[in-house]
Design an enzyme around this catalytic site. Structure first.
Site, PDB file in Angstrom:
ATOM      1  N   ARG A 283       3.402  -1.538  -5.642  1.00  0.00           N
ATOM      2  CA  ARG A 283       3.547  -0.248  -6.327  1.00  0.00           C
ATOM      3  C   ARG A 283       4.844   0.465  -5.945  1.00  0.00           C
ATOM      4  O   ARG A 283       5.524   1.017  -6.810  1.00  0.00           O
ATOM      5  CB  ARG A 283       2.343   0.635  -5.945  1.00  0.00           C
ATOM      6  CG  ARG A 283       2.225   1.920  -6.739  1.00  0.00           C
ATOM      7  CD  ARG A 283       1.127   2.814  -6.146  1.00  0.00           C
ATOM      8  NE  ARG A 283      -0.141   2.130  -5.990  1.00  0.00           N
ATOM      9  CZ  ARG A 283      -1.071   2.040  -6.938  1.00  0.00           C
ATOM     10  NH1 ARG A 283      -0.870   2.594  -8.105  1.00  0.00           N
ATOM     11  NH2 ARG A 283      -2.209   1.399  -6.704  1.00  0.00           N
TER      12      ARG A 283
ATOM     13  N   CYS B 256     -12.340   1.694 -29.240  1.00  0.00           N
ATOM     14  CA  CYS B 256     -13.679   2.244 -29.433  1.00  0.00           C
ATOM     15  C   CYS B 256     -14.446   2.351 -28.126  1.00  0.00           C
ATOM     16  O   CYS B 256     -15.395   1.602 -27.883  1.00  0.00           O
ATOM     17  CB  CYS B 256     -14.441   1.394 -30.434  1.00  0.00           C
ATOM     18  SG  CYS B 256     -13.557   1.299 -31.985  1.00  0.00           S
ATOM     19  N   GLU B 257     -14.010   3.242 -27.279  1.00  0.00           N
ATOM     20  CA  GLU B 257     -14.657   3.562 -26.016  1.00  0.00           C
ATOM     21  C   GLU B 257     -14.341   5.019 -25.730  1.00  0.00           C
ATOM     22  O   GLU B 257     -13.177   5.427 -25.866  1.00  0.00           O
ATOM     23  CB  GLU B 257     -14.059   2.753 -24.840  1.00  0.00           C
ATOM     24  CG  GLU B 257     -14.143   1.256 -24.931  1.00  0.00           C
ATOM     25  CD  GLU B 257     -15.523   0.700 -24.594  1.00  0.00           C
ATOM     26  OE1 GLU B 257     -16.303   1.389 -23.898  1.00  0.00           O
ATOM     27  OE2 GLU B 257     -15.808  -0.422 -25.038  1.00  0.00           O
TER      28      GLU B 257
ATOM     29  N   GLY C 145       0.769  -1.235   0.000  1.00  0.00           N
ATOM     30  CA  GLY C 145       0.000   0.000   0.000  1.00  0.00           C
ATOM     31  C   GLY C 145       0.797   1.280   0.000  1.00  0.00           C
ATOM     32  O   GLY C 145       0.247   2.360  -0.260  1.00  0.00           O
TER      33      GLY C 145
ATOM     34  N   TYR D 102       0.736  -1.983 -12.046  1.00  0.00           N
ATOM     35  CA  TYR D 102      -0.657  -2.053 -12.501  1.00  0.00           C
ATOM     36  C   TYR D 102      -0.802  -1.458 -13.901  1.00  0.00           C
ATOM     37  O   TYR D 102      -1.794  -0.811 -14.228  1.00  0.00           O
ATOM     38  CB  TYR D 102      -1.596  -1.380 -11.475  1.00  0.00           C
ATOM     39  CG  TYR D 102      -1.376  -1.933 -10.082  1.00  0.00           C
ATOM     40  CD1 TYR D 102      -1.791  -3.220  -9.776  1.00  0.00           C
ATOM     41  CD2 TYR D 102      -0.685  -1.220  -9.094  1.00  0.00           C
ATOM     42  CE1 TYR D 102      -1.543  -3.773  -8.525  1.00  0.00           C
ATOM     43  CE2 TYR D 102      -0.433  -1.764  -7.852  1.00  0.00           C
ATOM     44  CZ  TYR D 102      -0.869  -3.041  -7.570  1.00  0.00           C
ATOM     45  OH  TYR D 102      -0.613  -3.586  -6.342  1.00  0.00           O
TER      46      TYR D 102
HETATM   47  C1  LIG Z   1      -2.327  -5.577  -4.021  1.00  0.00           C
HETATM   48  C2  LIG Z   1      -1.831  -6.094  -2.721  1.00  0.00           C
HETATM   49  C3  LIG Z   1      -0.589  -5.677  -2.229  1.00  0.00           C
HETATM   50  C4  LIG Z   1       0.276  -4.660  -2.911  1.00  0.00           C
HETATM   51  O1  LIG Z   1      -0.276  -3.390  -2.849  1.00  0.00           O
HETATM   52  P1  LIG Z   1       0.590  -2.110  -3.323  1.00  0.00           P
HETATM   53  O2  LIG Z   1      -0.316  -0.979  -3.064  1.00  0.00           O
HETATM   54  O3  LIG Z   1       0.899  -2.304  -4.743  1.00  0.00           O
HETATM   55  O4  LIG Z   1       1.814  -2.086  -2.474  1.00  0.00           O
HETATM   56  C5  LIG Z   1      -0.152  -6.243  -1.050  1.00  0.00           C
HETATM   57  N1  LIG Z   1      -0.896  -7.156  -0.378  1.00  0.00           N
HETATM   58  C6  LIG Z   1      -2.101  -7.560  -0.822  1.00  0.00           C
HETATM   59  C7  LIG Z   1      -2.860  -8.568  -0.061  1.00  0.00           C
HETATM   60  C8  LIG Z   1      -2.611  -7.045  -1.999  1.00  0.00           C
HETATM   61  O5  LIG Z   1      -3.811  -7.438  -2.436  1.00  0.00           O
END
Ligand SMILES: *Cc1c(COP(=O)(O)O)cnc(C)c1O
Length: 402
Positions: free
Chosen positions: A262, A327-328, A225, A356
């Site tokens: 990320r 086509c969107e 996250g 992503y």
């Molecule tokens: C998607 C996900 C992550 C990674 O999230 P980031 O925001 O890319 O760091 C980590 N753990 C779980 C369970 C996820 O679903």
């Protein structure tokens, strides 16, 4: 300086380019923040699941956080040791659970009471013991985009505290289950520390109350996250992040598991696309490019911003939508972006496209997915070839009737 023109010449467009040295530096920065503490960095494979990317992290000692058995297989192929693989996700098929048990990964993150029972049943039938962790939903607003918020009861992820406690008691009393971890992941692209700290406090309190019931958890899995800078976001430093987590763990002897996706890959990635033409509809200016939402869906899906580099193109700028051939009306890479006048074959580089990006791609409109290139030192190498028309139709062709 990356020579994007040369890369576009050599590999054609649309194209993904990943700076492997940047990925390594991000990994090392996070590892450094955990120095002296028991920790495991498990790369969230879904952020960028190219085999060469996963192997790059595996070589640095990363584990893998996987959300399908396909991702578990990728991790294994790339040399991630089974004891560093975690299987997460809100819905797992019986076959996936069975294979995870056969492979003997570190643990399965369980996201519901019903899933715990499936895991127990499958482990019992195999005469084995399933190591599990429960994903707790702490009901904390992570203050991010609603599509990537996961830590509220309104989101489908995890279980509430009372359910988690019941699940741990059940697991402790089952000969086929071994509760060894606890997990939370409240969302992605987090730029505020307080929701993370609050969630960690809630989950750490639960770990302490479980310890009083003789349920001793070894792994404190804080999910991923950690946000990155796409535009002007103030981001959390790895040091502050780790300190905030550690500050909640008083009296607990746990290994902290972190699942960054990320943070490790987003700003290592570039999406290269060439201009096809300029057009105007009334007052509205469009720059039509050869990349589209099937290559990079983040702008369409989350209204995400990617900085666009015109590589020194000069001239007076005005606002244009950068759109693809799909086509969107939702097919755009940028809205009202200040750009100089563009001409056929001009190259645009969309930054922060390493997470992503490719992985969310599709063949919509019978468009082959982009090639992917890795940069390491001064060397570029192809890590996925461009999909051909034959690749796209391969799974249908044999069923075509006369
Ligand atoms: C998607 C996900 C992550 C990674 O999230 P980031 O925001 O890319 O760091 C980590 N753990 C779980 C369970 C996820 O679903």
């Amino acid at each position: 300086m990356i020579d994007f023109q040369a890369l576009a010449e050599q590999y054609d467009t649309p194209l993904y380019v990943y700076d492997f040295d940047y990925m390594a530096a991000q990994f090392e920065a996070l590892k450094e923040a955990f120095r002296g503490r028991k920790s495991l960095l498990a790369y969230a494979v879904k952020a960028n699941s190219n085999l060469s990317v996963v192997r790059h992290f595996a070589k640095m000692g990363a584990g893998a956080d996987c959300v399908s058995i396909g991702e578990v297989r990728r991790a294994l192929i790339c040399g991630v040791p089974k004891y560093r693989i975690i299987f997460s996700g809100v819905g797992k098929r019986d076959e996936e659970i069975a294979e995870a048990l056969d492979v003997d990964i570190l643990y399965i993150n369980v996201e519901s009471e019903a899933e715990l029972m499936r895991v127990e049943k499958i482990a019992t039938a195999k005469n084995t013991v399933a190591r599990i962790s429960v994903r707790v939903n702490p009901n904390i607003d992570p203050q991010t985009h609603p599509y990537i918020s996961t830590g509220l009861h309104a989101n489908k992820f995890g279980v509430d505290l009372d359910s988690a406690k019941r699940m741990y008691i059940r697991a402790k009393n089952s000969p086929s289950l071994e509760p060894i971890g606890i997990h939370f992941h409240i969302g992605s692209q987090l730029t505020q520390l307080s929701p993370i700290r609050e969630s960690a406090e809630i989950v750490a309190d639960l770990v302490r109350s479980l310890a009083a019931l003789k349920i001793d958890l070894k792994f404190f899995d804080i999910g991923g996250g950690l946000g990155v800078r796409y535009k002007e976001e103030q981001t959390i430093t790895p040091y502050d992040y780790v300190q905030a987590i550690l500050g909640t763990l008083n009296g607990l002897d746990v290994t902290v598991v972190c699942e960054p996706g990320r943070f490790l890959t987003a700003n290592a990635g570039y999406f290269l696309t060439r201009v096809l033409y300029e057009k105007r509809n009334g007052d509205k200016r469009f720059v039509v490019v050869d990349g589209a939402m099937n290559d990079l869906i983040r702008p369409s899906l989350y209204n995400a911003y990617h900085h666009v580099d015109t590589l020194g193109k000069e001239g007076e700028v005005s606002a244009a939508d950068i759109v693809g051939p799909v086509c969107e009306s939702g097919d755009f890479l940028a809205k009202s972006y200040p750009l100089p006048m563009m001409t056929h074959n001009d190259l645009l580089v969309l930054e922060s496209a390493g997470a992503y990006g490719f992985g969310m791609g599709s063949n919509y409109n019978t468009r082959g997915r982009s090639a992917e290139v890795a940069l390491e030192g001064a060397q570029a190498r192809l890590i996925r070839r461009r999909e051909s028309f034959d690749d796209i139709i391969a799974l249908e062709k044999e069923f075509l009737e006369d």
